[in-house]
Design a protein around this motif. Structure first.
Motif, PDB file in Angstrom:
ATOM      1  N   PRO A 149       0.844  -1.215   0.000  1.00 50.49           N
ATOM      2  CA  PRO A 149       0.000   0.000   0.000  1.00 50.49           C
ATOM      3  C   PRO A 149       0.876   1.262   0.000  1.00 50.49           C
ATOM      4  O   PRO A 149       1.907   1.318   0.675  1.00 50.49           O
ATOM      5  CB  PRO A 149      -0.792  -0.124   1.307  1.00 50.49           C
ATOM      6  CG  PRO A 149      -0.742  -1.574   1.655  1.00 50.49           C
ATOM      7  CD  PRO A 149       0.573  -2.081   1.154  1.00 50.49           C
ATOM      8  N   ASP A 150       0.451   2.264  -0.774  1.00 51.03           N
ATOM      9  CA  ASP A 150       1.147   3.549  -0.853  1.00 51.03           C
ATOM     10  C   ASP A 150       2.572   3.428  -1.404  1.00 51.03           C
ATOM     11  O   ASP A 150       3.410   4.315  -1.180  1.00 51.03           O
ATOM     12  CB  ASP A 150       1.208   4.231   0.521  1.00 51.03           C
ATOM     13  CG  ASP A 150      -0.177   4.473   1.101  1.00 51.03           C
ATOM     14  OD1 ASP A 150      -1.091   4.801   0.323  1.00 51.03           O
ATOM     15  OD2 ASP A 150      -0.327   4.317   2.328  1.00 51.03           O
ATOM     16  N   SER A 151       2.856   2.360  -2.120  1.00 51.92           N
ATOM     17  CA  SER A 151       4.194   2.188  -2.673  1.00 51.92           C
ATOM     18  C   SER A 151       4.401   3.103  -3.876  1.00 51.92           C
ATOM     19  O   SER A 151       3.498   3.298  -4.692  1.00 51.92           O
ATOM     20  CB  SER A 151       4.415   0.734  -3.101  1.00 51.92           C
ATOM     21  OG  SER A 151       5.651   0.593  -3.758  1.00 51.92           O
ATOM     22  N   SER A 152       5.617   3.655  -3.992  1.00 51.71           N
ATOM     23  CA  SER A 152       5.970   4.484  -5.148  1.00 51.71           C
ATOM     24  C   SER A 152       6.884   3.739  -6.115  1.00 51.71           C
ATOM     25  O   SER A 152       7.325   4.293  -7.115  1.00 51.71           O
ATOM     26  CB  SER A 152       6.663   5.769  -4.669  1.00 51.71           C
ATOM     27  OG  SER A 152       7.842   5.458  -3.935  1.00 51.71           O
ATOM     28  N   ILE A 153       7.172   2.484  -5.801  1.00 52.16           N
ATOM     29  CA  ILE A 153       8.034   1.660  -6.657  1.00 52.16           C
ATOM     30  C   ILE A 153       7.200   0.476  -7.130  1.00 52.16           C
ATOM     31  O   ILE A 153       7.068  -0.541  -6.426  1.00 52.16           O
ATOM     32  CB  ILE A 153       9.283   1.178  -5.896  1.00 52.16           C
ATOM     33  CG1 ILE A 153      10.056   2.374  -5.330  1.00 52.16           C
ATOM     34  CG2 ILE A 153      10.191   0.352  -6.800  1.00 52.16           C
ATOM     35  CD1 ILE A 153      11.227   2.009  -4.445  1.00 52.16           C
ATOM     36  N   TRP A 162      15.266   4.283  -8.624  1.00 50.89           N
ATOM     37  CA  TRP A 162      15.499   4.416  -7.186  1.00 50.89           C
ATOM     38  C   TRP A 162      16.866   3.851  -6.813  1.00 50.89           C
ATOM     39  O   TRP A 162      17.598   4.455  -6.015  1.00 50.89           O
ATOM     40  CB  TRP A 162      14.404   3.678  -6.422  1.00 50.89           C
ATOM     41  CG  TRP A 162      14.698   3.570  -4.959  1.00 50.89           C
ATOM     42  CD1 TRP A 162      14.464   4.504  -3.999  1.00 50.89           C
ATOM     43  CD2 TRP A 162      15.323   2.451  -4.291  1.00 50.89           C
ATOM     44  NE1 TRP A 162      14.902   4.038  -2.770  1.00 50.89           N
ATOM     45  CE2 TRP A 162      15.423   2.790  -2.919  1.00 50.89           C
ATOM     46  CE3 TRP A 162      15.781   1.207  -4.718  1.00 50.89           C
ATOM     47  CZ2 TRP A 162      15.979   1.929  -1.995  1.00 50.89           C
ATOM     48  CZ3 TRP A 162      16.333   0.356  -3.798  1.00 50.89           C
ATOM     49  CH2 TRP A 162      16.430   0.719  -2.445  1.00 50.89           C
ATOM     50  N   THR A 163      17.226   2.712  -7.410  1.00 47.63           N
ATOM     51  CA  THR A 163      18.513   2.093  -7.101  1.00 47.63           C
ATOM     52  C   THR A 163      19.675   2.997  -7.482  1.00 47.63           C
ATOM     53  O   THR A 163      20.616   3.192  -6.702  1.00 47.63           O
ATOM     54  CB  THR A 163      18.642   0.752  -7.843  1.00 47.63           C
ATOM     55  OG1 THR A 163      17.646  -0.151  -7.358  1.00 47.63           O
ATOM     56  CG2 THR A 163      20.010   0.132  -7.615  1.00 47.63           C
ATOM     57  N   PRO A 177      11.188   3.188  -0.436  1.00 49.21           N
ATOM     58  CA  PRO A 177      10.537   1.966   0.029  1.00 49.21           C
ATOM     59  C   PRO A 177       9.680   2.218   1.264  1.00 49.21           C
ATOM     60  O   PRO A 177      10.012   3.076   2.095  1.00 49.21           O
ATOM     61  CB  PRO A 177      11.716   1.045   0.351  1.00 49.21           C
ATOM     62  CG  PRO A 177      12.834   1.973   0.679  1.00 49.21           C
ATOM     63  CD  PRO A 177      12.635   3.200  -0.159  1.00 49.21           C
ATOM     64  N   VAL A 178       8.608   1.447   1.387  1.00 53.81           N
ATOM     65  CA  VAL A 178       7.719   1.587   2.542  1.00 53.81           C
ATOM     66  C   VAL A 178       7.634   0.302   3.356  1.00 53.81           C
ATOM     67  O   VAL A 178       7.077   0.304   4.456  1.00 53.81           O
ATOM     68  CB  VAL A 178       6.301   2.005   2.087  1.00 53.81           C
ATOM     69  CG1 VAL A 178       6.327   3.387   1.458  1.00 53.81           C
ATOM     70  CG2 VAL A 178       5.692   0.975   1.130  1.00 53.81           C
TER      71      VAL A 178
END
Length: 261
Positions: A149-153, A162-163, A177-178
């Protein structure tokens, strides 16, 4: 230079020479299977289970390799103390939430192939390591974050972006990351980024120092050659002067003889 542990443990060194390439092949198979499992969202449950069997089987082989190395060690507790990271890498993935950390084992096995000549192949080593770690971390964070939930990746492109921003220590913050597993991957990636920067800096510094030392040695050799040439020239000049004096002496003697007669 070989690791001090391997110098003290010839049986482990012999075992490594015998199995390292096999383990490298298994590590590549492990990585391919994991990448397939993460990137192919159309996999059937049966296909996903088959890949999980491959992943678990190869991880078990890595664990057996670690146990064999302990059995071959002359100083077993010392070996365990100096290879705590290997033990952690094998133990943590037993927890389902940390399954992506099994990929760190792949990095360890592949790194063993370059452990003796990292400085001599610094460009290959750094570039290859960055590419491998970036790919592994992208897969791991995508596996952890995709359905959170609410992940941006949520795509491999997001994960790769991101990496790269994380390993380069830029950290834009547009992707993050969440989940616990994703944050553990992030921490590992941050440490890897700092370590790689240190390797590059140390290698460049060593390269400059070595080149300056070689240049200094070359200048010193040239100065020695010039000094030797000067010494030879002085010796030749002294010989010529001695010959001139002897000639003058003979001429003086001849002149005196002529006057006397």
């Amino acid at each position: 230079m070989a690791s001090p542990v391997l110098v003290d443990e010839p049986r482990i060194a012999a075992w490594d020479r015998r199995v390292d390439w096999w383990l490298t092949g298994l590590a590549a198979l492990f990585l391919a299977a994991y990448a397939w499992q993460v990137l192919d969202t159309s996999l059937t449950p049966a296909g996903r289970n088959a890949l999980e069997v491959v992943l678990t089987g190869t991880w078990v082989v890595f664990a057996l390799d670690y146990l064999v190395r302990i059995a071959l060690a002359r100083r077993r507790w010392y070996f365990v103390r100096t290879h705590l990271l290997d033990l952690v890498m094998l133990a943590l993935p037993m927890f389902r939430q940390l399954r992506a950390l099994r990929l760190i084992t792949v990095v360890t096995v592949l790194n063993r192939q370059l452990r003796d000549d990292a400085r001599g192949r610094v460009v290959f080593y750094v570039v290859g390591t960055v590419m491998l770690i970036a790919f592994v971390a992208s897969l791991a964070v995508l596996d952890a974050e995709r359905y959170a939930p609410d992940s941006s990746i949520t795509t491999f492109g997001d994960a790769l972006w991101w990496t790269m921003t994380t390993i380069s220590t830029v950290g834009y913050g547009d992707r993050y990351p969440v989940t616990l597993e994703g944050r553990l991957v992030a921490v590992s990636l941050m440490v890897a980024g700092i370590a790689l920067l240190g390797v590059v800096t140390a290698s460049l510094a060593s390269w400059f120092v070595e080149n300056l030392r070689q240049a200094g040695a070359a200048v010193e050799r040239e100065l020695d050659e010039v000094s030797a040439d000067v010494d030879r020239a002085e010796a030749q000049l002294a010989a010529v002067l001695a010959e001139l004096r002897a000639t003058n002496a003979r001429l003086d003697a001849l002149e005196r003889s002529n006057r006397a007669s």
